[in-house]
Design a protein around this motif. Structure first.
Motif, PDB file in Angstrom:
ATOM      1  N   ILE A   1      56.064  37.360  53.818  1.00  0.00           N
ATOM      2  CA  ILE A   1      57.347  36.575  53.795  1.00  0.00           C
ATOM      3  C   ILE A   1      58.520  37.242  53.130  1.00  0.00           C
ATOM      4  CG2 ILE A   1      57.966  34.342  52.711  1.00  0.00           C
ATOM      5  CD1 ILE A   1      55.287  33.325  52.970  1.00  0.00           C
ATOM      6  N   GLY A   2      58.016  37.980  52.072  1.00  0.00           N
ATOM      7  CA  GLY A   2      59.182  38.692  51.452  1.00  0.00           C
ATOM      8  C   GLY A   2      59.927  39.714  52.277  1.00  0.00           C
ATOM      9  N   PHE A   3      59.065  40.543  53.054  1.00  0.00           N
ATOM     10  CA  PHE A   3      59.799  41.615  54.112  1.00  0.00           C
ATOM     11  C   PHE A   3      60.551  40.749  55.067  1.00  0.00           C
ATOM     12  CE2 PHE A   3      56.943  44.528  51.927  1.00  0.00           C
ATOM     13  CZ  PHE A   3      57.889  45.517  51.221  1.00  0.00           C
ATOM     14  N   SER A   4      59.850  39.878  55.717  1.00  0.00           N
ATOM     15  CA  SER A   4      60.544  39.016  56.816  1.00  0.00           C
ATOM     16  C   SER A   4      61.839  38.585  56.292  1.00  0.00           C
ATOM     17  CB  SER A   4      59.606  37.839  57.355  1.00  0.00           C
ATOM     18  OG  SER A   4      58.236  38.343  57.788  1.00  0.00           O
ATOM     19  N   LEU A   5      62.052  37.882  55.257  1.00  0.00           N
ATOM     20  CA  LEU A   5      63.214  37.335  54.716  1.00  0.00           C
ATOM     21  C   LEU A   5      64.350  38.534  54.406  1.00  0.00           C
ATOM     22  CD1 LEU A   5      62.151  34.730  52.267  1.00  0.00           C
ATOM     23  CD2 LEU A   5      62.847  34.334  54.715  1.00  0.00           C
TER      24      LEU A   5
ATOM     25  N   PHE B   1      63.909  49.959  57.337  1.00  0.00           N
ATOM     26  CA  PHE B   1      62.807  50.041  56.124  1.00  0.00           C
ATOM     27  C   PHE B   1      62.360  48.357  55.978  1.00  0.00           C
ATOM     28  CE2 PHE B   1      61.712  48.653  52.074  1.00  0.00           C
ATOM     29  CZ  PHE B   1      60.431  49.403  51.875  1.00  0.00           C
ATOM     30  N   ALA B   2      63.231  47.416  56.219  1.00  0.00           N
ATOM     31  CA  ALA B   2      62.673  46.053  56.008  1.00  0.00           C
ATOM     32  C   ALA B   2      61.769  45.717  57.305  1.00  0.00           C
ATOM     33  CB  ALA B   2      63.915  45.130  55.985  1.00  0.00           C
ATOM     34  N   VAL B   3      62.292  46.290  58.597  1.00  0.00           N
ATOM     35  CA  VAL B   3      61.541  45.476  59.839  1.00  0.00           C
ATOM     36  C   VAL B   3      60.181  46.427  59.854  1.00  0.00           C
ATOM     37  CG1 VAL B   3      61.860  45.596  62.261  1.00  0.00           C
ATOM     38  CG2 VAL B   3      63.767  45.055  61.167  1.00  0.00           C
ATOM     39  N   HIS B   4      60.381  47.827  59.537  1.00  0.00           N
ATOM     40  CA  HIS B   4      59.141  48.348  59.612  1.00  0.00           C
ATOM     41  C   HIS B   4      58.108  47.929  58.624  1.00  0.00           C
ATOM     42  CE1 HIS B   4      56.509  51.793  57.748  1.00  0.00           C
ATOM     43  NE2 HIS B   4      56.412  51.991  59.087  1.00  0.00           N
ATOM     44  N   ALA B   5      58.389  47.648  57.383  1.00  0.00           N
ATOM     45  CA  ALA B   5      57.500  47.089  56.412  1.00  0.00           C
ATOM     46  C   ALA B   5      56.922  45.674  56.771  1.00  0.00           C
ATOM     47  CB  ALA B   5      58.292  46.941  55.223  1.00  0.00           C
ATOM     48  N   ALA B   6      57.860  44.990  57.455  1.00  0.00           N
ATOM     49  CA  ALA B   6      57.344  43.456  58.079  1.00  0.00           C
ATOM     50  C   ALA B   6      56.227  43.788  59.133  1.00  0.00           C
ATOM     51  CB  ALA B   6      58.343  42.811  58.543  1.00  0.00           C
ATOM     52  N   ILE B   7      56.709  44.612  60.001  1.00  0.00           N
ATOM     53  CA  ILE B   7      55.332  45.146  60.959  1.00  0.00           C
ATOM     54  C   ILE B   7      54.252  45.732  60.711  1.00  0.00           C
ATOM     55  CG2 ILE B   7      55.100  46.727  63.077  1.00  0.00           C
ATOM     56  CD1 ILE B   7      58.195  46.216  63.763  1.00  0.00           C
ATOM     57  N   ALA B   8      54.280  46.614  59.467  1.00  0.00           N
ATOM     58  CA  ALA B   8      53.358  47.425  58.928  1.00  0.00           C
ATOM     59  C   ALA B   8      52.310  46.231  58.294  1.00  0.00           C
ATOM     60  CB  ALA B   8      53.675  48.266  58.003  1.00  0.00           C
TER      61      ALA B   8
END
Length: 361
Positions: free
Chosen positions: A166-170, A206-213
């Motif tokens: 949720i955090g990285f998606s937001l 970074f944010a999109v990559h973190a959400a995908i990971a």
């Protein structure tokens, strides 16, 4: 009487129209809006004014911080409709300062001046920034690898994963909205006319990559052995509160009560809140199990490296630009970075000190 009033109204309308045209035809061009200098340096910029028909024949330049920047001349006398003026910007102290005209008709006459003490520190800061960006980006993979190697996610807390997603998606929504959507970017500049867009392309990546990971790790939880692990009622309650808050905020956007920019900021506030609490479930789970088996210490070392270098970069920039207010006046980013590092140290102690005799698979 009627014709007399009509004549007066027409005259007034004509005068307003002529005044509007005179302002609309005035063209002001400044050679640059952003300057980076070192203390003691100076730079010339040009100001070109065309079709200037205002009654006021002077442009006064205001300096936001006169202990950082000096400007010559501070007053520009306009004698012709079309003129080009040379303005000298001198750096006398480290920091950030704006030079601008207070005239409401000359909003484009402004320069953002950034003054550093040592240019080499800028290079060091840039290198540090890329290193911690890489460390944080790679930090997701040790956990994914351990899950794959063990064919098990036992020991990995599901509350941590849910909050992380949720955090990285937001965070992705915030960065994508402010970087790619022109209307939202225009809202930002309308609110902060002389500001800079705080989101860069590497922030989006970074944010999109973190959400995908994180999604990949969650998929592993459905594939591999997970024992009786599940998202707790407490975490579900917290997530529900966030969902209600953001749902109401979205409705307020469509009702024109708040702007899209406000909604993005609310998303970022939720993300910051999640960063404060997301490590607690994993730390408590390790304590309850008296083991860190299944929880990647490689992830922690990389996160610790990224957090430490992030704080170091902030301190270097604060010193180089004499801008300590960015740390102590607005402690959110610094405090969250420090909070993450403290938890990383605690996880390292759990792994190598408190539960070191437990076999690490």
């Amino acid at each position: 009487m009627f014709l007399s009033r009509m004549r007066i109204n027409l005259q007034s309308t004509l005068l307003v129209w002529i005044f509007y045209i005179s302002i609309a035809n005035c063209d002001v061009q400044i050679s640059t809006h952003d300057i980076e200098l070192t203390v003691g340096d100076q730079q010339h910029i040009s100001l070109k004014i065309s079709n200037y028909n205002e009654k006021e024949k002077q442009i006064n330049l205001t300096i936001q911080h006169d202990d950082i920047v000096d400007v010559i001349p501070k007053t520009i006398n306009i004698e012709k409709q079309n003129e080009t003026f040379d303005i000298l910007i001198k750096a006398i102290g480290a920091g950030h300062s704006n030079v601008y005209s207070t005239s409401p008709d000359l909003k484009d006459v402004y320069v953002r001046v950034t003054v550093n003490k040592e240019p080499a520190l800028d290079t060091v800061s840039l290198v540090i920034g890329w290193i911690y960006f890489a460390a944080w980006s790679i930090s997701f993979y040790p956990q994914i690898y351990i899950n794959f190697r063990r064919k098990s996610v036992v020991g990995l807390n599901f509350d941590f994963l849910a909050l992380n997603l949720i955090g990285f998606s937001l965070y992705s929504i915030f960065n994508i909205g402010l970087y790619f959507i022109d209307e939202i970017e225009e809202e930002y500049f309308a609110r902060y006319p002389r500001g800079l867009n705080p989101v860069q392309l590497n922030d989006v990546f970074f944010a999109v990559h973190a959400a995908i990971a994180t999604v990949v790790t969650i998929v592993q939880c459905f594939i591999y052995e997970r024992d009786e692990q599940r998202v707790s009622i407490t975490a579900k309650g917290i997530i529900t509160v966030f969902a209600v808050f953001l749902s109401i905020s979205t409705i307020l956007v469509f009702c024109n009560v708040i702007s899209w920019l406000d909604l993005l900021y609310y998303c970022s506030y939720v993300k910051l809140t999640i960063t404060l609490i997301k490590y607690i479930p994993q730390a408590y789970m390790n304590y309850r199990r008296k083991s860190t088996v299944g929880w990647s210490i490689g992830n922690i070392f990389l996160d610790f490296t990224g957090g430490t270098l992030s704080i170091l970069q902030m301190i270097l920039n604060a010193f180089n630009y004499d801008d300590w207010i960015s740390i102590f006046g607005d402690p959110t980013k610094f405090g969250l970075g420090l909070f993450s590092v403290v938890f990383d140290v605690f996880f390292i102690l759990q792994h190598y000190v408190f539960y070191r005799h437990v076999e690490q698979i």
